[in-house]
Design an enzyme around this catalytic site. Sequence first.
Site, mmCIF file in Angstrom:
data_model
loop_
_atom_site.group_PDB
_atom_site.id
_atom_site.type_symbol
_atom_site.label_atom_id
_atom_site.label_comp_id
_atom_site.label_asym_id
_atom_site.label_seq_id
_atom_site.Cartn_x
_atom_site.Cartn_y
_atom_site.Cartn_z
ATOM 1 N N LYS A 1 -7.502 56.671 64.475
ATOM 2 C CA LYS A 1 -7.957 55.277 64.332
ATOM 3 C C LYS A 1 -6.939 54.336 64.986
ATOM 4 O O LYS A 1 -7.305 53.377 65.661
ATOM 5 C CB LYS A 1 -8.148 54.925 62.839
ATOM 6 C CG LYS A 1 -8.575 53.484 62.629
ATOM 7 C CD LYS A 1 -8.790 53.106 61.175
ATOM 8 C CE LYS A 1 -9.032 51.606 61.040
ATOM 9 N NZ LYS A 1 -9.110 51.141 59.647
ATOM 10 N N THR B 1 0.605 42.425 51.607
ATOM 11 C CA THR B 1 -0.810 42.799 51.530
ATOM 12 C C THR B 1 -1.096 43.445 50.180
ATOM 13 O O THR B 1 -0.191 43.997 49.546
ATOM 14 C CB THR B 1 -1.209 43.776 52.668
ATOM 15 O OG1 THR B 1 -2.607 44.077 52.554
ATOM 16 C CG2 THR B 1 -0.432 45.075 52.636
ATOM 17 N N ASP C 1 -4.448 39.559 59.042
ATOM 18 C CA ASP C 1 -5.775 39.229 58.550
ATOM 19 C C ASP C 1 -6.784 39.772 59.554
ATOM 20 O O ASP C 1 -6.582 39.654 60.762
ATOM 21 C CB ASP C 1 -5.913 37.705 58.417
ATOM 22 C CG ASP C 1 -6.816 37.372 57.252
ATOM 23 O OD1 ASP C 1 -6.401 37.612 56.102
ATOM 24 O OD2 ASP C 1 -7.953 36.926 57.491
ATOM 25 N N ASN D 1 -3.570 45.623 50.270
ATOM 26 C CA ASN D 1 -4.376 46.743 50.772
ATOM 27 C C ASN D 1 -3.456 47.855 51.293
ATOM 28 O O ASN D 1 -2.881 47.751 52.373
ATOM 29 C CB ASN D 1 -5.285 46.204 51.886
ATOM 30 C CG ASN D 1 -6.248 47.248 52.401
ATOM 31 O OD1 ASN D 1 -5.933 48.428 52.429
ATOM 32 N ND2 ASN D 1 -7.414 46.798 52.828
ATOM 33 N N GLU E 1 -4.078 32.062 50.188
ATOM 34 C CA GLU E 1 -5.197 32.276 51.128
ATOM 35 C C GLU E 1 -5.928 30.965 51.330
ATOM 36 O O GLU E 1 -6.687 30.549 50.466
ATOM 37 C CB GLU E 1 -6.160 33.337 50.589
ATOM 38 C CG GLU E 1 -5.568 34.724 50.598
ATOM 39 C CD GLU E 1 -6.312 35.718 51.493
ATOM 40 O OE1 GLU E 1 -7.224 35.300 52.236
ATOM 41 O OE2 GLU E 1 -5.956 36.906 51.440
ATOM 42 N N PHE F 1 -10.945 52.800 55.088
ATOM 43 C CA PHE F 1 -11.315 51.858 54.031
ATOM 44 C C PHE F 1 -12.349 50.868 54.570
ATOM 45 O O PHE F 1 -12.711 50.897 55.753
ATOM 46 C CB PHE F 1 -10.071 51.117 53.524
ATOM 47 C CG PHE F 1 -9.491 50.154 54.529
ATOM 48 C CD1 PHE F 1 -8.683 50.612 55.557
ATOM 49 C CD2 PHE F 1 -9.772 48.793 54.474
ATOM 50 C CE1 PHE F 1 -8.161 49.731 56.493
ATOM 51 C CE2 PHE F 1 -9.249 47.904 55.406
ATOM 52 C CZ PHE F 1 -8.440 48.387 56.419
ATOM 53 N N GLY F 2 -12.782 49.989 53.703
ATOM 54 C CA GLY F 2 -13.648 48.872 54.095
ATOM 55 C C GLY F 2 -14.864 49.327 54.888
ATOM 56 O O GLY F 2 -15.593 50.243 54.489
HETATM 57 P P1 ITT Z 1 -5.017 41.620 52.212
HETATM 58 O O1 ITT Z 1 -5.680 40.294 52.549
HETATM 59 O O2 ITT Z 1 -4.419 41.673 50.851
HETATM 60 O O3 ITT Z 1 -4.043 42.026 53.281
HETATM 61 P P2 ITT Z 1 -7.736 42.677 52.568
HETATM 62 O O4 ITT Z 1 -8.308 44.026 52.256
HETATM 63 O O5 ITT Z 1 -8.375 41.480 51.928
HETATM 64 O O6 ITT Z 1 -6.168 42.758 52.222
HETATM 65 P P3 ITT Z 1 -8.305 41.519 55.190
HETATM 66 O O7 ITT Z 1 -8.474 40.175 54.608
HETATM 67 O O8 ITT Z 1 -7.450 41.642 56.415
HETATM 68 O O9 ITT Z 1 -7.700 42.541 54.117
HETATM 69 O O10 ITT Z 1 -9.667 42.178 55.561
HETATM 70 C C1 ITT Z 1 -10.895 41.689 55.079
HETATM 71 C C2 ITT Z 1 -11.865 42.816 54.923
HETATM 72 O O11 ITT Z 1 -12.275 43.272 56.221
HETATM 73 C C3 ITT Z 1 -11.315 44.044 54.215
HETATM 74 O O12 ITT Z 1 -11.472 43.936 52.828
HETATM 75 C C4 ITT Z 1 -12.181 45.151 54.792
HETATM 76 O O13 ITT Z 1 -13.376 45.247 54.057
HETATM 77 C C5 ITT Z 1 -12.482 44.652 56.192
HETATM 78 N N1 ITT Z 1 -11.565 45.295 57.153
HETATM 79 C C6 ITT Z 1 -10.458 44.780 57.722
HETATM 80 N N2 ITT Z 1 -9.860 45.680 58.518
HETATM 81 C C7 ITT Z 1 -10.607 46.787 58.448
HETATM 82 C C8 ITT Z 1 -10.502 48.070 59.017
HETATM 83 O O14 ITT Z 1 -9.494 48.410 59.805
HETATM 84 N N3 ITT Z 1 -11.437 48.968 58.713
HETATM 85 C C9 ITT Z 1 -12.473 48.651 57.904
HETATM 86 N N4 ITT Z 1 -12.647 47.477 57.313
HETATM 87 C C10 ITT Z 1 -11.707 46.544 57.576
#
Ligand code: ITT
Length: 196
Positions: free
Chosen positions: A175, A17, A75, A19, A46, A151-152
Amino acid sequence: MTPQRRFPLGRLVFFVTSNIHKFNEARLVLAEHRVATALLRVKKVEVQDDSIENIAKASALDATKKYKLPIIVEDAGLFVKGLNGFPGPYSSHVYRTIGLEGILKLMGNVEKRDAYFQSVVAFCSSEELSKCFHGKVEGRISLEERGSSGFGFDPIFEPSASPNKTFAEMAMTEKNKYSHRAQALRKFVKWYTSNI
Ligand code: ITT
């Protein structure tokens, strides 16, 4: 033979990952079952697909072939029911482009704020052995951003099991009690510790 004998240094899986938050959440869950997690920060393949399972599986298989290691790829996506499942598999792109503010704007006139996060953990240790594990957490999109953890989309997601807090208002351990990722990983680790 006891698991300790077969794995004198413990079990280790490699999580591909970019992330670090995802990695840290996963590390905590797997550690509950004495499985160590290493971060493998390499470029993932991807594939474009509407199914997050297909995306995770293709990435895990590719990484196992290249690095000859036991790999997990996870994912995830946010699916907002009032937006017909958007952003779903496009969550990463949507987060980077319109962001939280954009989602809240899109939700402006939408009364139904129900949403869920979905996660797929794909495990591969050879071309023959690949398995997927799913997790889902239901909740709703808050009216405003709250909290600074995680995050996210965490600052706008309130899980139904703890509706007064967004994920970003929770410590990681809290969480992990509810999250889509922790649920998928617990299914994975249960299978892994009894089969590998
Ligand atoms: P990798 O693909 O490199 O693992 P990524 O950040 O792109 O990292 P994902 O494709 O799994 O991870 O996730 C897509 C997006 O969905 C991610 O960028 C976040 O914005 C959101 N996301 C996923 N899981 C989340 C969570 O637990 N909390 C908040 N947002 C999340």
